[in-house]
Structures are given as structure tokens and as C-alpha cells.
Write an enzyme that holds these catalytic residues in place. Structure first.
Site, short mmCIF file in Angstrom:
data_model
loop_
_atom_site.label_atom_id
_atom_site.label_comp_id
_atom_site.label_asym_id
_atom_site.label_seq_id
_atom_site.Cartn_x
_atom_site.Cartn_y
_atom_site.Cartn_z
N LYS A 10 0.84 -1.21 0.00
CA LYS A 10 0.00 0.00 0.00
C LYS A 10 0.87 1.26 0.00
CE LYS A 10 -3.94 -2.24 2.31
NZ LYS A 10 -4.84 -2.19 3.51
N TYR A 50 -12.43 -1.87 -3.43
CA TYR A 50 -12.94 -1.99 -2.06
C TYR A 50 -14.46 -1.84 -1.98
CZ TYR A 50 -8.37 -2.21 0.28
OH TYR A 50 -7.14 -2.60 0.74
N ASN A 113 -1.90 0.11 7.09
CA ASN A 113 -1.38 -1.19 7.55
C ASN A 113 -0.53 -1.91 6.50
OD1 ASN A 113 -3.42 -1.96 5.86
ND2 ASN A 113 -4.62 -3.05 7.40
N HIS A 116 -2.06 -5.38 1.65
CA HIS A 116 -3.35 -6.06 1.46
C HIS A 116 -3.10 -7.53 1.17
CE1 HIS A 116 -7.32 -7.04 -0.20
NE2 HIS A 116 -6.66 -7.68 -1.15
N GLU A 127 -9.46 -10.38 -7.62
CA GLU A 127 -8.55 -9.27 -7.33
C GLU A 127 -7.32 -9.31 -8.24
OE1 GLU A 127 -9.81 -8.79 -2.61
OE2 GLU A 127 -7.75 -9.32 -3.13
P1 ADP Z 1 -7.96 -6.61 5.70
O1 ADP Z 1 -7.11 -5.68 4.84
O2 ADP Z 1 -7.18 -7.15 6.88
O3 ADP Z 1 -8.64 -7.69 4.90
P2 ADP Z 1 -10.55 -5.29 5.80
O4 ADP Z 1 -10.85 -6.00 4.52
O5 ADP Z 1 -11.52 -5.44 6.92
O6 ADP Z 1 -9.12 -5.71 6.36
O7 ADP Z 1 -10.39 -3.74 5.51
C1 ADP Z 1 -9.76 -3.26 4.34
C2 ADP Z 1 -8.82 -2.13 4.71
O8 ADP Z 1 -9.59 -1.04 5.22
C3 ADP Z 1 -7.83 -2.46 5.86
O9 ADP Z 1 -6.70 -3.18 5.44
C4 ADP Z 1 -7.49 -1.06 6.34
O10 ADP Z 1 -6.57 -0.39 5.48
C5 ADP Z 1 -8.86 -0.38 6.26
N1 ADP Z 1 -9.62 -0.54 7.52
C6 ADP Z 1 -10.23 -1.65 7.98
N2 ADP Z 1 -10.85 -1.44 9.15
C7 ADP Z 1 -10.64 -0.13 9.44
C8 ADP Z 1 -11.03 0.74 10.53
N3 ADP Z 1 -11.77 0.28 11.54
N4 ADP Z 1 -10.61 2.02 10.48
C9 ADP Z 1 -9.90 2.50 9.45
N5 ADP Z 1 -9.49 1.75 8.41
C10 ADP Z 1 -9.85 0.45 8.39
MG MG Z 2 -10.08 -7.57 3.42
#
Ligand code: ADP
Ligand code: MG
Length: 143
Positions: A10, A50, A113, A116, A127
Site C-alpha cells: 500500500k 474496495y 497497515n 493487502h 482481485e
Molecule cells: P484486511 O485488509 O485485513 O482484509 P478489511 O478487509 O476489513 O481488512 O479492511 C480493508 C482495509 O480497510 C484495511 O486493510 C485497512 O486499510 C482499512 N480498515 C479496515 N478497518 C478499518 C477501521 N476500523 N478504520 C480505518 N481503516 C480500516
Molecule cells: Mg479484506
């Protein structure tokens, strides 16, 4: 394609100059790079990717973050790729991620974070095709 997953390094990963370290950790864990490219997502592309989160309160911030700089999608191959890659990156929230995982090591926050990883074989297939054509996937696979 159950042996494949999509990673995205990212924009925070690119900004922090962590491309090499993160890819080294991915390859050391046994993943093979099938295709890779650096792209700056448009808002439409990020919203499409997304779409599943469009009703979530963090959606707008997520799109701003994902379009804040280039990112680096990577199609990866390994037996049990989806599950093993989710283990390697750790929980969405780095504070909850296991020691030694990529997010625990490098991520700033639940939003920023670093990386992905697809969450199912079905989503991995979709994807991967979001970023790479069938033609290039086939050519790369043969090489
Ligand atoms: P992952 O990437 O672990 O699969 P998700 O699919 O739930 O997580 O969420 C997609 C992305 O959205 C996350 O990687 C993160 O960048 C962002 N995200 C998820 N939950 C939150 C939150 N509570 N607050 C802010 N950003 C979030
Ligand atoms: Mg996810």
C-alpha cells in the site's frame, strides 16, 4: 487459482521505502512472484477494488489513503496461498497482529497497515484480474 493470492504493497509501504524488505519477507516465506506492477490508483479504481466496504464508516478515508500515492499489486503463488499470506501479514489492526508479521513489524494503524491480502480463493481470483490480464499471467507462469 486456489494456489494464488493478491498482495498490494500500500502507499505507506512505498513511502516508508519498505518495498525491498516486505518483498524479501514474502519470498522468504515461500511465495513466488507471478506478476507485479506499480500503479497509482484512481478514486474509481480504489472504490471498485474496495466496493465490499462501501457502507463502512472508514470507506472515504480508505479511498483517500489508497489513492495517496503509488501502490504495488503483486500476484503471488504458493500452496495454500490465501491463508498462508493472511498469516504472514497478521491482523488488520497492527496492535492485534502476531509478533513477526508484516503488519506488526511495519504498520502504523488499522488504516495504514502496509499491505493487502485477499481473504478467499474466490476474491483472490477476482482481485488478481483487477490488476493483471490473463495474457500476462499466463506468460509469466510459463517463464
Ligand atoms: P484486511 O485488509 O485485513 O482484509 P478489511 O478487509 O476489513 O481488512 O479492511 C480493508 C482495509 O480497510 C484495511 O486493510 C485497512 O486499510 C482499512 N480498515 C479496515 N478497518 C478499518 C477501521 N476500523 N478504520 C480505518 N481503516 C480500516
Ligand atoms: Mg479484506
Amino acid at each position: 487459482m486456489s494456489n494464488r493470492t493478491l498482495a498490494i504493497l500500500k502507499p505507506d509501504c512505498i513511502r516508508k521505502n519498505l518495498i525491498g524488505k516486505v518483498i524479501a519477507q514474502i519470498q522468504d516465506a515461500g511465495f513466488k512472484v507471478v506478476a507485479l506492477r506499480m500503479v497509482k490508483l484512481t478514486p474509481d479504481a480504489a472504490m471498485g477494488f474496495y466496493e465490499i466496504h462501501k457502507e463502512r464508516p472508514f470507506f472515504k478515508d480508505l479511498i483517500e489513503y489508497m489513492t495517496s500515492g503509488p501502490c504495488l499489486p503483486i500476484a503471488l503463488e504458493k500452496e495454500n496461498a490465501v491463508e498462508d499470506f493472511r498469516k504472514l501479514i497478521g491482523a488488520t489492526d497492527p496492535q492485534k497482529a502476531a509478533e513477526g508479521t508484516i503488519r506488526k513489524l511495519y504498520a502504523e494503524s488499522i488504516q495504514e497497515n502496509i499491505v493487502h491480502g485477499s481473504d478467499s480463493d474466490e476474491n483472490a481470483a477476482k482481485e488478481i484480474l483487477h490488476f493483471f490480464s490473463r495474457k500476462e499471467l499466463l506468460e509469466n507462469y510459463a517463464s
